[in-house]
Design a protein around this motif. Structure first.
Motif, mmCIF file in Angstrom:
data_model
loop_
_atom_site.group_PDB
_atom_site.id
_atom_site.type_symbol
_atom_site.label_atom_id
_atom_site.label_comp_id
_atom_site.label_asym_id
_atom_site.label_seq_id
_atom_site.Cartn_x
_atom_site.Cartn_y
_atom_site.Cartn_z
ATOM 1 N N SER A 1 0.842 -1.195 0.000
ATOM 2 C CA SER A 1 0.000 0.000 0.000
ATOM 3 C C SER A 1 0.875 1.242 0.000
ATOM 4 C CB SER A 1 -0.905 0.011 1.238
ATOM 5 O OG SER A 1 -0.138 0.307 2.396
ATOM 6 N N PHE A 2 0.235 2.400 -0.128
ATOM 7 C CA PHE A 2 0.948 3.687 -0.080
ATOM 8 C C PHE A 2 1.698 3.830 1.238
ATOM 9 C CE2 PHE A 2 0.867 8.122 1.397
ATOM 10 C CZ PHE A 2 1.599 8.740 0.391
ATOM 11 N N PHE A 3 1.147 3.258 2.325
ATOM 12 C CA PHE A 3 1.708 3.441 3.659
ATOM 13 C C PHE A 3 2.682 2.331 4.055
ATOM 14 C CE2 PHE A 3 -2.535 5.440 3.705
ATOM 15 C CZ PHE A 3 -2.169 6.733 4.025
ATOM 16 N N SER A 4 2.773 1.270 3.259
ATOM 17 C CA SER A 4 3.589 0.120 3.623
ATOM 18 C C SER A 4 5.049 0.516 3.842
ATOM 19 C CB SER A 4 3.499 -0.943 2.519
ATOM 20 O OG SER A 4 4.306 -2.054 2.846
ATOM 21 N N GLY A 5 5.582 0.121 5.015
ATOM 22 C CA GLY A 5 6.984 0.391 5.309
ATOM 23 C C GLY A 5 7.285 1.790 5.786
ATOM 24 N N LYS A 6 6.283 2.666 5.812
ATOM 25 C CA LYS A 6 6.504 4.061 6.224
ATOM 26 C C LYS A 6 6.341 4.221 7.739
ATOM 27 C CE LYS A 6 5.205 6.750 2.080
ATOM 28 N NZ LYS A 6 5.049 5.705 1.077
ATOM 29 N N THR A 7 7.154 5.110 8.307
ATOM 30 C CA THR A 7 6.976 5.532 9.698
ATOM 31 C C THR A 7 6.107 6.778 9.684
ATOM 32 O OG1 THR A 7 9.111 4.624 10.372
ATOM 33 C CG2 THR A 7 8.129 6.322 11.789
ATOM 34 N N THR B 1 -4.879 4.825 13.396
ATOM 35 C CA THR B 1 -3.694 4.046 13.748
ATOM 36 C C THR B 1 -3.859 2.585 13.375
ATOM 37 O OG1 THR B 1 -3.176 5.544 15.578
ATOM 38 C CG2 THR B 1 -2.200 3.346 15.657
ATOM 39 N N GLU B 2 -5.026 2.038 13.696
ATOM 40 C CA GLU B 2 -5.295 0.628 13.399
ATOM 41 C C GLU B 2 -5.242 0.359 11.892
ATOM 42 O OE1 GLU B 2 -8.957 -2.577 13.999
ATOM 43 O OE2 GLU B 2 -8.843 -0.798 15.282
ATOM 44 N N LYS B 3 -5.835 1.261 11.099
ATOM 45 C CA LYS B 3 -5.850 1.083 9.648
ATOM 46 C C LYS B 3 -4.438 1.222 9.069
ATOM 47 C CE LYS B 3 -10.618 2.680 8.901
ATOM 48 N NZ LYS B 3 -11.132 1.528 8.130
ATOM 49 N N LEU B 4 -3.679 2.176 9.577
ATOM 50 C CA LEU B 4 -2.315 2.367 9.088
ATOM 51 C C LEU B 4 -1.454 1.141 9.358
ATOM 52 C CD1 LEU B 4 -1.750 6.078 10.177
ATOM 53 C CD2 LEU B 4 -1.616 5.247 7.824
ATOM 54 N N GLU B 5 -1.561 0.605 10.576
ATOM 55 C CA GLU B 5 -0.759 -0.564 10.923
ATOM 56 C C GLU B 5 -1.175 -1.774 10.095
ATOM 57 O OE1 GLU B 5 -1.316 -0.783 15.133
ATOM 58 O OE2 GLU B 5 0.406 0.519 15.556
ATOM 59 N N ALA B 6 -2.475 -1.875 9.802
ATOM 60 C CA ALA B 6 -2.949 -2.967 8.969
ATOM 61 C C ALA B 6 -2.430 -2.859 7.533
ATOM 62 C CB ALA B 6 -4.472 -3.010 8.972
ATOM 63 N N LEU B 7 -2.062 -1.642 7.127
ATOM 64 C CA LEU B 7 -1.520 -1.425 5.785
ATOM 65 C C LEU B 7 0.009 -1.408 5.772
ATOM 66 C CD1 LEU B 7 -4.028 1.309 4.533
ATOM 67 C CD2 LEU B 7 -3.920 -1.089 3.824
ATOM 68 N N GLY B 8 0.602 -1.872 6.878
ATOM 69 C CA GLY B 8 2.047 -2.030 6.902
ATOM 70 C C GLY B 8 2.822 -0.830 7.381
ATOM 71 N N ALA B 9 2.143 0.172 7.947
ATOM 72 C CA ALA B 9 2.845 1.357 8.448
ATOM 73 C C ALA B 9 3.226 1.161 9.906
ATOM 74 C CB ALA B 9 1.968 2.593 8.296
ATOM 75 N N LYS B 10 4.223 1.922 10.335
ATOM 76 C CA LYS B 10 4.610 1.977 11.735
ATOM 77 C C LYS B 10 4.214 3.348 12.259
ATOM 78 C CE LYS B 10 8.714 1.997 14.692
ATOM 79 N NZ LYS B 10 10.198 1.991 14.678
ATOM 80 N N VAL B 11 3.306 3.396 13.235
ATOM 81 C CA VAL B 11 2.797 4.663 13.765
ATOM 82 C C VAL B 11 3.547 5.006 15.046
ATOM 83 C CG1 VAL B 11 0.771 5.928 14.548
ATOM 84 C CG2 VAL B 11 0.542 4.202 12.752
ATOM 85 N N THR B 12 4.175 6.168 15.061
ATOM 86 C CA THR B 12 4.906 6.615 16.250
ATOM 87 C C THR B 12 4.329 7.937 16.745
ATOM 88 O OG1 THR B 12 6.569 7.820 14.969
ATOM 89 C CG2 THR B 12 7.021 5.505 15.443
ATOM 90 N N GLY B 13 4.778 8.352 17.939
ATOM 91 C CA GLY B 13 4.175 9.527 18.563
ATOM 92 C C GLY B 13 4.938 10.825 18.381
ATOM 93 N N SER B 14 6.172 10.756 17.887
ATOM 94 C CA SER B 14 6.949 11.988 17.771
ATOM 95 C C SER B 14 7.630 12.063 16.414
ATOM 96 C CB SER B 14 8.002 12.069 18.879
ATOM 97 O OG SER B 14 8.877 10.965 18.813
ATOM 98 N N VAL B 15 7.884 13.286 15.975
ATOM 99 C CA VAL B 15 8.498 13.532 14.674
ATOM 100 C C VAL B 15 10.018 13.516 14.826
ATOM 101 C CG1 VAL B 15 8.791 15.229 12.826
ATOM 102 C CG2 VAL B 15 6.542 14.899 13.864
ATOM 103 N N SER B 16 10.688 12.782 13.948
ATOM 104 C CA SER B 16 12.150 12.744 13.932
ATOM 105 C C SER B 16 12.600 12.581 12.487
ATOM 106 C CB SER B 16 12.671 11.587 14.780
ATOM 107 O OG SER B 16 12.372 10.341 14.167
ATOM 108 N N LYS B 17 13.915 12.523 12.298
ATOM 109 C CA LYS B 17 14.438 12.339 10.944
ATOM 110 C C LYS B 17 14.035 10.986 10.355
ATOM 111 C CE LYS B 17 18.433 15.388 11.573
ATOM 112 N NZ LYS B 17 19.908 15.495 11.639
ATOM 113 N N LYS B 18 13.637 10.049 11.233
ATOM 114 C CA LYS B 18 13.211 8.726 10.768
ATOM 115 C C LYS B 18 11.759 8.727 10.286
ATOM 116 C CE LYS B 18 16.386 6.303 13.895
ATOM 117 N NZ LYS B 18 16.492 5.347 15.014
ATOM 118 N N THR B 19 11.023 9.809 10.554
ATOM 119 C CA THR B 19 9.620 9.894 10.140
ATOM 120 C C THR B 19 9.531 10.056 8.628
ATOM 121 O OG1 THR B 19 9.073 10.973 12.238
ATOM 122 C CG2 THR B 19 7.442 11.117 10.472
#
Length: 671
Positions: free
Chosen positions: A594-600, A616-634
């Motif tokens: 998906s568009f979100f797969s593998g993305k933080t 959050t649930e939908k994003l994780e189901a599409l292979g995304a990793k949901v985090t709470g803070s913005v960093s260079k890894k986002t």
């Protein structure tokens, strides 16, 4: 008091405020208060027909600081006429249209085009005027009085966004812009500063007008440029042409420039700018509207002080001054004792402000507020949160002392200072801590105990001796029905809700514990990573700090919480009473491409089409990793309504941002 006497009084006050604001960089009142007095003076002058020689309405700027070499501008730096509301903006527009129509009626063979409009942000910093000769930066100055400014070349050279040489080498040009300090830079600076800066505007002005360029460099200023005031060897057809020239010559031009042919479209965009104002990483106090055509500007010309082809639209002030009347101390669920300032009621950003946050003892000391009771202070309100006090208007210790409590204001237990904060360690005997801890435990995002409220927590504590969340699971029907406002149905409903809460998952249970410095995203991450409560309780800080979004402070908070015998005993007791703290099931990934797969991904702001948890649930189901803070890894920030500091940081780091919620939902559904 007659009109002349009123004007003399206003002029004396305004000139004093001007001196402190422009010459000493020590504002005594807010822009909103100043504007109200200035407008009153204008009204009196118009009504009486009298203009006194020292009236501030008769000059553009301020005085030259001694110690800086004067610089005479090659072309005047004009102030802008102001519109305080939409009606005044329409009046300006109608006047512009009338002037253009009058000219065209007299010059039918060479008429002016229909007015087009450029809309820009009005930065709240310090005006800069840069002189380039044959491509080299040879001078930089402040606005000064509009004709002569102060030479600040050494200071401006410390701003890395200012080019020292430019591709245009065919003569001399003067370029105007605004020196500013980003809010994120100000926040970082104040974390280690011996003397914190009150606000970003004063920080920029003070740095640029400091005789030591090293001070300027330490504040990491930036600058946006928006005008070529003087030029030989180059001319422009319209405003867009000028902006292209600035960009081509490596000047930093703010991306928020809009062009319109319809005045009504300008009004719509103004509302959008004001709505997004709080999400910007710099201060603005309005927007500037300009006619785009250069020939029209030349023909419309200037009044004694203002160009007729431009106007500044002022937004509702986010900062003002008021009197600090008293400080009260409140106890939170972690035992932290926090000061709350009571101030003289004042209108700010559309609401009446009476309370302001003071954060902690360290904040009071850093902002020179220890002796501030009864004195005037700066306050700021943004993002619809409780306003904060920025600092005293004056630097003198001329107020009464704020007394720090030595005992808990609720239970009288001796307070302990840890870092900048005061704490009451009487966990089992301090009523506000107990009530707040129980209410948090029962809240919707925690154990979600239906029908529970703060009033319920108070009643259970006062009448049945409930002191900790574990006590809730020992409540009996016979005891509950005897309580005031408790009938059989309400008692049974509460017992049923408590029983149902025993099956909540591990993430909800961890959040319900109220571990200091952790929120929902962190506790969910812990649950997903360890999938077992005992493993989390055994983890030390060195292990925890390796996890995503867990820094040293958060790691120490988590490890310290579970090392506390009081907390250990409470958790063991709840487990023995049937609380399960279920480990989460591994999320089933619907799609790996998906568009979100593998993305933080980070979520911020308010979503209206689905809840944060659903997203959050939908994003994780599409292979995304949901985090709470913005960093260079986002990889991606999803920004809902009233997105704040996370959005500003994402833009600063160049992270992709999706602000269209309908597009976000479409991408989720496609996945």
């Amino acid at each position: 008091m007659n009109a002349k006497d009123q004007m003399e009084k206003l002029i004396a006050e305004l000139n004093n405020y001007n001196y402190h604001y422009y010459t000493l960089d020590e504002p005594l009142i807010s822009d909103k208060e100043y504007d109200a007095m200035y407008d009153r003076l204008i009204s009196l002058e118009q009504e009486s027909g009298i203009v006194l020689p020292d009236s501030p309405t008769q000059r553009v700027g301020g005085e030259i600081l001694k110690g800086f070499a004067p610089h005479r501008h090659l072309a005047p730096l004009w102030s802008l006429d102001k519109a305080q509301n939409i009606e005044q903006l329409r009046t300006w527009h109608e006047r512009v249209v009338r002037l253009i129509d009058d000219y065209n009626a007299k010059n039918p063979s060479n008429p002016l085009p229909k007015p087009g409009y450029a809309l820009e942000l009005k930065f709240d910093g310090l005006t800069l005027n840069l002189t380039y000769t044959d491509g080299k930066l040879v001078q930089a100055s402040t606005r000064g009085n509009g004709a002569v400014g102060e030479g600040i070349l050494a200071q401006v050279k410390t701003i890395r966004s200012v080019p020292l040489d430019i591709p245009f080498t065919d003569g001399t040009i003067e370029v105007q812009g605004e020196g500013i300090m980003n809010l994120s830079v100000l926040e970082k600076y104040n974390q280690t500063a011996a003397v914190p800066l009150k606000n970003a505007r004063n920080a920029a002005a003070g740095a640029l007008r400091n005789l030591n360029p090293k001070v300027t460099a330490e504040r990491r200023l930036t600058a946006y440029f928006y005008n070529v005031g003087y030029s030989d060897g180059v001319s422009f057809q319209d405003h867009k042409d000028m902006m292209d020239f600035l960009r081509e010559n490596r000047f930093k031009v703010n991306p928020y420039i809009f062009y319109f042919q319809s005045f009504d479209d300008v009004m719509e965009q103004l509302a959008d700018i004001e709505a997004k104002r709080a999400s910007l990483d710099y201060l603005i106090d309005g927007a500037v509207m300009k006619l785009t055509d250069m020939r029209t500007r030349e023909i419309l010309g200037y009044t004694d002080k203002f160009p007729r082809w431009a106007v500044a639209y002022k937004f509702e002030a986010e900062e003002t001054t008021t009197v600090l009347e008293s400080v009260v101390w409140n106890v939170g669920r972690t035992g932290k004792v926090t000061p709350l300032a009571r101030v003289e009621p004042v209108e700010l950003a559309g609401v009446t402000v009476q309370n302001c946050t003071l954060n902690n003892v360290g904040d009071i000391e850093r902002k020179n507020l220890k002796y501030a009771l009864g004195t005037r202070v700066f306050i700021r309100r943004s993002n619809d949160v409780i306003p904060e006090i920025l600092g005293k208007v004056t630097e003198e210790n001329d107020g009464e002392e704020i007394q720090y409590p030595e005992q808990c204001p609720s239970c009288g237990f001796p307070l302990e200072q840890r870092g900048a904060h005061l704490f009451c360690n009487n966990k089992s005997g301090c009523k506000p801590q107990i009530i707040a801890r129980i209410s948090h435990f029962a809240s919707r995002d925690a154990m979600d105990i239906e029908t529970f409220s703060d009033k319920t927590a108070i009643q259970l504590h006062e009448e049945l001796g409930v002191k900790e969340p574990a006590d809730l699971y020992t409540l009996e029907f016979d005891s509950l029905v005897k309580l005031e406002r408790f009938g059989e149905k309400k008692a049974q409903n509460l017992l049923d809700a408590l029983e149902a809460s025993k099956g909540r998952d591990l993430a909800a249970f961890l959040y319900a514990l109220g571990i200091p410095n952790t929120g929902k995203s962190t506790t969910k991450m812990l649950a997903d990573h360890y999938r077992d409560l005992s493993r989390i309780m055994e983890a030390d800080a060195e292990e925890l700090v390796e996890l995503p979004d867990v820094g040293g402070i958060v790691a120490e908070s988590i490890a310290g919480y579970f090392a506390d015998p009081f907390n250990q005993a409470s958790i063991e007791r709840m487990l023995s009473l049937g609380v399960q703290a279920k480990a989460p099931e591994a999320p089933a990934v619907i799609s790996s491409d998906s568009f979100f797969s593998g993305k933080t991904v980070v979520l911020t702001g308010t979503l209206h089409l689905l809840t944060r948890d659903e997203a959050t649930e939908k994003l994780e189901a599409l292979g995304a990793k949901v985090t709470g803070s913005v960093s260079k890894k986002t990889d991606l920030l999803i920004a809902g309504e009233k997105a704040g500091s996370k959005l500003a940081k994402a833009k600063q780091l160049g992270i992709s941002v999706l602000e269209d919620e309908e597009e976000f939902v479409r991408l989720l559904n496609e996945g």
